[in-house]
Design an enzyme around this catalytic site. Structure first.
Site, mmCIF file in Angstrom:
data_model
loop_
_atom_site.group_PDB
_atom_site.id
_atom_site.type_symbol
_atom_site.label_atom_id
_atom_site.label_comp_id
_atom_site.label_asym_id
_atom_site.label_seq_id
_atom_site.Cartn_x
_atom_site.Cartn_y
_atom_site.Cartn_z
ATOM 1 N N GLU A 83 0.822 -1.226 0.000
ATOM 2 C CA GLU A 83 0.000 0.000 0.000
ATOM 3 C C GLU A 83 0.851 1.270 0.000
ATOM 4 O O GLU A 83 1.639 1.493 0.933
ATOM 5 C CB GLU A 83 -0.932 -0.017 1.221
ATOM 6 C CG GLU A 83 -1.890 1.152 1.228
ATOM 7 C CD GLU A 83 -2.986 1.034 2.285
ATOM 8 O OE1 GLU A 83 -3.343 -0.084 2.678
ATOM 9 O OE2 GLU A 83 -3.471 2.095 2.714
ATOM 10 N N LYS A 261 -7.954 -0.805 11.192
ATOM 11 C CA LYS A 261 -7.247 -1.250 9.971
ATOM 12 C C LYS A 261 -6.020 -0.372 9.743
ATOM 13 O O LYS A 261 -4.943 -0.844 9.376
ATOM 14 C CB LYS A 261 -8.212 -1.184 8.782
ATOM 15 C CG LYS A 261 -7.703 -1.822 7.500
ATOM 16 C CD LYS A 261 -6.958 -0.880 6.586
ATOM 17 C CE LYS A 261 -6.540 -1.574 5.297
ATOM 18 N NZ LYS A 261 -5.711 -0.730 4.435
ATOM 19 N N ASP A 277 4.209 -14.081 12.475
ATOM 20 C CA ASP A 277 2.895 -14.570 12.056
ATOM 21 C C ASP A 277 1.881 -13.413 12.048
ATOM 22 O O ASP A 277 1.361 -13.025 13.098
ATOM 23 C CB ASP A 277 2.478 -15.678 13.040
ATOM 24 C CG ASP A 277 1.151 -16.320 12.693
ATOM 25 O OD1 ASP A 277 0.374 -15.730 11.924
ATOM 26 O OD2 ASP A 277 0.889 -17.420 13.212
ATOM 27 N N HIS A 375 -2.265 10.013 -0.948
ATOM 28 C CA HIS A 375 -2.394 8.806 -1.776
ATOM 29 C C HIS A 375 -2.215 9.152 -3.254
ATOM 30 O O HIS A 375 -1.514 8.475 -3.980
ATOM 31 C CB HIS A 375 -3.804 8.226 -1.617
ATOM 32 C CG HIS A 375 -3.868 7.124 -0.628
ATOM 33 N ND1 HIS A 375 -3.081 6.020 -0.700
ATOM 34 C CD2 HIS A 375 -4.660 6.937 0.464
ATOM 35 C CE1 HIS A 375 -3.362 5.213 0.291
ATOM 36 N NE2 HIS A 375 -4.309 5.744 1.028
HETATM 37 C C1 MEV Z 1 -6.206 3.033 4.757
HETATM 38 O O1 MEV Z 1 -5.436 1.902 4.436
HETATM 39 C C2 MEV Z 1 -6.330 3.201 6.248
HETATM 40 C C3 MEV Z 1 -7.245 4.339 6.701
HETATM 41 O O2 MEV Z 1 -8.524 4.162 6.106
HETATM 42 C C4 MEV Z 1 -7.320 4.299 8.191
HETATM 43 C C5 MEV Z 1 -8.353 5.213 8.784
HETATM 44 O O3 MEV Z 1 -9.334 5.555 8.118
HETATM 45 O O4 MEV Z 1 -8.187 5.547 9.975
HETATM 46 C C6 MEV Z 1 -6.734 5.662 6.202
#
Ligand code: MEV
Length: 426
Positions: A83, A261, A277, A375
């Site tokens: 990513e 995430k 792991d 991004h």
């Molecule tokens: C993207 O990989 C992760 C985010 O969506 C985390 C978040 O929204 O806090 C940017």
């Protein structure tokens, strides 16, 4: 000269220049730096011995997160991810946090839980007592199975839980608490569970042995990291927007999932880089996030009385610096050396700090310019390079043009590259 992880402009350097800086920072020898291969580094024979039915290896970029200051020690953190923006975001957060004094961490002993499940036991209360009467013998027996005791670890405690099921009545579950020292611990714990289960069966004289396996909900292996970010570095308005975003996540599992995430973007990338792991870490993190019965963010955001932003994380991290793939994978070994953690606990504290930095970067971006700006810049860069742009100057020129035109696409990158070629030929 004092070694520092504060590397401004690291991203502008060539791959070779970056490799040189990192190998000097971590005192990597020629073999170690070569093991971080530019063209693949996992020998086929090693790969063939690691898993089954091997037909090749699969590569991903390995980047370095810079600027980390944790408990006053400088760290460079290798990260493997597909990513874009993740490594840059972590480095950028670490830079801001460093200006406020860096991260402060602590952790519990690296204790994992092994579960031994029995079914068909009629007299549960009686059986519970029989097991507890033999506790020390069972712990001693478990410790005969592994060398952990030699390092101050091993099976330390056991407890009994009753799990009520819909179709199989009450299950008696023994939890074996094992201090895994510098190992992730799954092998040691699973072996102990298997042998101890037969011994318990002999004492009980009823019921049957069911599942015997480690739990990835590592509630006894918790890692904590915190940082206070000075108000002036962010501004009151941004701090309030970040806090609002945090409360959004605290009260909404849909947002909390994405929030977490973002944390795992960092932790998993570093876990993978160090041959650990990733699934165990992911399972532990999300089950811990829902331990109260409500799925919550793994981090906390508050304001202190001066208005500074206080951020923290508490997360179970079952990581090892010995055993498993760390023993055989040459790049994982070199990456562990780059981090320079002397114990699995230190490694886990570094990763928790990385997760916190990653989360702060995401919240700050979303609360201000939005996540897409960074991004898109990286995306534009990737497109420019795919269209054939070479060298920083040419790449930057095409990226700048696409951003200004708000037209970030492969087609436009190719058109601009054609113009570049014409320009060079004329
Ligand atoms: C993207 O990989 C992760 C985010 O969506 C985390 C978040 O929204 O806090 C940017």
């Amino acid at each position: 000269m004092e070694k520092t992880s504060k590397l401004s402009g690291f991203y502008k350097l060539s791959v070779d220049e970056r490799r040189k800086i990192v190998s000097e920072f971590a005192d990597l020898n020629k073999e170690e730096i070569e093991s971080i291969g530019k063209n693949g580094s996992l020998p086929m024979q090693t790969a063939d011995n690691m898993i089954e039915n091997v037909i090749g290896t699969y590569e991903l970029p390995l980047g370095i997160a810079c600027n980390f200051l944790i408990n006053n020690k400088d760290y460079l953190i290798p990260m493997v991810t597909e990513e874009p923006s993740v490594v840059a975001a972590a480095s950028n957060s670490a830079k801001i946090i460093r200006e406020s004094g860096g991260f402060i961490t602590n952790s519990t002993r690296p204790v994992m839980i092994g579960q031994i499940q029995f079914s068909g036991i009629k007299n549960i209360a009686h059986s519970r007592q029989i097991i507890l009467e033999h506790k020390q013998e069972l712990l001693d027996y478990a410790n005969e199975q592994d060398i952990l005791v030699r390092f101050g670890g091993g099976a330390k405690e056991l407890e009994i839980r009753i799990v009520t099921t819909q179709n199989f009545g009450d299950l008696l579950v023994v939890h074996l608490f094992v201090d895994c020292c510098d190992a992730m611990g799954a092998n040691a714990v699973n072996t102990m569970c298997e042998v101890v289960s037969s011994r318990i069966k002999e004492y009980l004289k009823e019921g049957s042995v069911g599942f015997r396996i480690i739990s990835n909900l590592a509630t006894e292996r918790l890692v904590r990291s915190r940082a206070t970010i000075k108000k002036d570095l962010l501004g009151e308005d941004t701090i309030d927007r970040i806090l609002e975003g945090y409360e959004f996540a605290y009260n909404d599992p849909y947002r909390a999932s994405t929030h977490n995430k973002g944390i795992m973007n960092g932790i998993i990338a570093a876990t993978l880089a160090c041959g650990n792991d990733t699934r165990a870490i992911e399972a532990g993190a999300h089950s811990w996030a829902s331990i109260t019965g409500k799925y919550l963010p793994l981090t906390k955001y508050e304001k202190d009385k001066e208005g500074n932003l206080c951020i923290s994380i508490e997360i179970p991290l079952a990581l090892g610096i010995i055993g498993g793939a760390t023993r055989v994978h040459p790049t994982a070994q070199a990456n562990l050396k780059i981090i320079g953690a002397k114990t699995a606990r230190e490694l886990a504290e570094v990763f928790a700090s990385l997760g916190l930095a990653q989360n702060f970067a995401a919240l700050r971006a979303i609360a201000t310019v939005g996540i897409q700006q960074g991004h898109m810049k990286l995306h534009a860069r990737n497109l420019a390079m795919s269209a054939g742009a070479k060298g920083e100057e040419q790449i930057q020129k095409i990226v700048k043009q696409m951003i200004e035109e708000k037209n970030i696409s492969m087609k436009r990158a190719e058109e601009l590259m054609e113009k570049e070629k014409e320009h060079l030929c004329s």
